[in-house]
Scaffold this active site. Structure first.
Site, PDB file in Angstrom:
ATOM      1  N   ARG A  62       5.361  -3.258   5.231  1.00  0.00           N
ATOM      2  CA  ARG A  62       5.655  -2.190   6.187  1.00  0.00           C
ATOM      3  C   ARG A  62       4.389  -1.956   7.004  1.00  0.00           C
ATOM      4  O   ARG A  62       3.397  -1.435   6.487  1.00  0.00           O
ATOM      5  CB  ARG A  62       6.073  -0.929   5.422  1.00  0.00           C
ATOM      6  CG  ARG A  62       6.527   0.223   6.311  1.00  0.00           C
ATOM      7  CD  ARG A  62       6.935   1.417   5.451  1.00  0.00           C
ATOM      8  NE  ARG A  62       7.280   2.558   6.267  1.00  0.00           N
ATOM      9  CZ  ARG A  62       6.395   3.375   6.823  1.00  0.00           C
ATOM     10  NH1 ARG A  62       5.103   3.169   6.640  1.00  0.00           N
ATOM     11  NH2 ARG A  62       6.786   4.398   7.562  1.00  0.00           N
TER      12      ARG A  62
ATOM     13  N   LYS B 243      -3.915   2.495   6.380  1.00  0.00           N
ATOM     14  CA  LYS B 243      -4.027   3.628   5.471  1.00  0.00           C
ATOM     15  C   LYS B 243      -5.461   3.898   5.058  1.00  0.00           C
ATOM     16  O   LYS B 243      -6.349   3.053   5.201  1.00  0.00           O
ATOM     17  CB  LYS B 243      -3.147   3.402   4.238  1.00  0.00           C
ATOM     18  CG  LYS B 243      -1.690   3.758   4.546  1.00  0.00           C
ATOM     19  CD  LYS B 243      -0.837   3.904   3.335  1.00  0.00           C
ATOM     20  CE  LYS B 243       0.588   4.284   3.785  1.00  0.00           C
ATOM     21  NZ  LYS B 243       1.563   4.043   2.723  1.00  0.00           N
TER      22      LYS B 243
HETATM   23  C1  7PM Z   1       0.572   9.991   7.790  1.00  0.00           C
HETATM   24  C2  7PM Z   1       0.248   9.563   6.514  1.00  0.00           C
HETATM   25  C3  7PM Z   1       1.579   9.409   8.503  1.00  0.00           C
HETATM   26  C4  7PM Z   1       0.946   8.545   5.933  1.00  0.00           C
HETATM   27  C5  7PM Z   1       2.276   8.367   7.939  1.00  0.00           C
HETATM   28  C6  7PM Z   1       1.966   7.957   6.654  1.00  0.00           C
HETATM   29  C7  7PM Z   1       5.152   4.413   3.321  1.00  0.00           C
HETATM   30  C8  7PM Z   1       6.442   4.794   3.675  1.00  0.00           C
HETATM   31  C9  7PM Z   1       5.002   5.948   4.798  1.00  0.00           C
HETATM   32  C10 7PM Z   1       4.963   3.407   2.329  1.00  0.00           C
HETATM   33  C11 7PM Z   1       7.354   3.293   2.199  1.00  0.00           C
HETATM   34  C12 7PM Z   1       2.333   5.579   6.825  1.00  0.00           C
HETATM   35  C13 7PM Z   1       2.648   6.821   6.024  1.00  0.00           C
HETATM   36  N1  7PM Z   1       4.264   5.144   4.063  1.00  0.00           N
HETATM   37  N2  7PM Z   1       7.538   4.244   3.126  1.00  0.00           N
HETATM   38  N3  7PM Z   1       6.328   5.759   4.591  1.00  0.00           N
HETATM   39  N4  7PM Z   1       6.108   2.884   1.805  1.00  0.00           N
HETATM   40  N5  7PM Z   1       8.433   2.723   1.627  1.00  0.00           N
HETATM   41  O1  7PM Z   1       1.125   5.237   6.861  1.00  0.00           O
HETATM   42  O2  7PM Z   1       3.854   3.029   1.937  1.00  0.00           O
HETATM   43  O3  7PM Z   1       3.190   4.969   7.446  1.00  0.00           O
HETATM   44  S1  7PM Z   1       4.386   7.130   5.892  1.00  0.00           S
END
Ligand code: 7PM
Length: 290
Positions: free
Chosen positions: A270, A236
């Site tokens: 995750r 991230k």
């Molecule tokens: C673009 C930006 C694509 C951010 C994907 C993301 C989380 C989640 C996501 C989290 C939970 C990523 C995110 N992040 N579900 N879904 N916790 N519970 O980096 O931090 O995967 S999407």
């Protein structure tokens, strides 16, 4: 089981019987949840079959790397992303769940905010719901209560389209904690069993670097609510901002963040990089801290 005030004041245990995954989530050993994105930007071109095939192979690879759980998502929550229609989301997610449930032995989670997708995915073999909107959409609470599966409630300030435009808090830890406690009560009131609840502060979802760092440093404020805490820091922007690395070079920073999170009580990591994260947990376990 949890002994927290939020549980005591609610009608606990009205849903279906304890889900086997809820025991695994509370086994005391931190779990690695592999990320499987089935959005067009992650598995592009080649048509529906090609993207299905690639997604299923990636899911099998995550399982082979030692994932305890695989989180399958068909809605990109990237800032500014166009939300898929219900049909698009169902068409992306359900065939992947079905295929992986048929061949992988790892439990599957579905990353969605739509009750229709939750129901279809669980019918296709998913064991858990992960909702970045913490079941605030109409019908989502009732769907999870009826399905009787574990659910991860995540905090997000505003919507994906606008969440990174000048996020503000008086006290980010207190406000995110209060939101999650409120959603826990809403779940319990809807008949979700307390042992099916997982909470997540939602790193990067309407937060600045300072907010994200404060949440990670104070993760124990969330574990003290009495529910397993999921943490998503993998690759991230918080890791990118701290290290100055682009997304492809964020593994070391992501592993350090994962280590800190587990040391502060996180139960589920995750992540994209399952094998590397497993190594972190192996080293930690040898010292008896995990
Ligand atoms: C673009 C930006 C694509 C951010 C994907 C993301 C989380 C989640 C996501 C989290 C939970 C990523 C995110 N992040 N579900 N879904 N916790 N519970 O980096 O931090 O995967 S999407």
């Amino acid at each position: 089981m949890t002994g927290t005030a939020v549980v005591d004041r609610a009608t606990a245990g009205t849903g279906p019987s304890t889900h086997p995954l809820s025991r695994v989530l509370r086994a005391g050993r931190p779990l690695v949840c592999g990320i499987l994105n089935v959005t067009p930007d992650s598995f592009s071109d080649g048509g529906l079959f090609d993207s299905l095939d690639r997604a299923v192979r990636h899911g099998c690879a995550l399982a082979a790397e030692g994932a305890d759980l695989i989180d399958i998502g068909g809605e990109s929550t990237r800032p500014g992303a166009r939300p898929p229609t219900l049909t698009e989301e169902l068409d992306r997610v359900v065939p992947v769940v079905e295929a992986l449930a048929g061949q992988a032995t790892v439990p599957l989670s579905v990353d969605t905010s739509r009750p229709e997708v939750m129901r279809a995915a669980v019918a296709a073999g998913a064991s858990m719901v992960n909702d970045v909107r913490a079941l605030q959409r109409p019908g989502a609470l009732a769907a999870v209560a009826e399905l009787g599966v574990p659910v991860c409630l995540m905090h997000m300030q505003r919507a994906p389209e606008t969440m990174q435009e000048d996020p503000r808090y008086q006290d980010v830890v207190a406000e995110v904690r209060a939101f999650l406690a409120e959603r826990v009560v809403a779940c319990l009131d809807a008949g979700v069993r307390p042992e099916n609840l997982v909470i997540d502060p939602g790193f990067g979802f309407g937060k600045t670097l300072e907010h994200n760092v404060a949440l990670l440093a104070s993760l124990d404020a969330f574990t003290r609510l009495g529910f397993p805490v999921m943490v998503g820091l993998s690759r991230k922007s918080v890791v990118g901002q701290l290290t100055g690395r682009t997304v492809g070079d964020r593994l070391p920073g992501s592993l350090a963040a994962a280590l800190v999170a587990v040391q502060r009580g996180a139960s589920v990591l995750r992540v994209h990089d399952v094998a590397a994260t497993r190594d972190v947990l192996t080293v930690l376990a040898a010292v008896g801290t995990a």
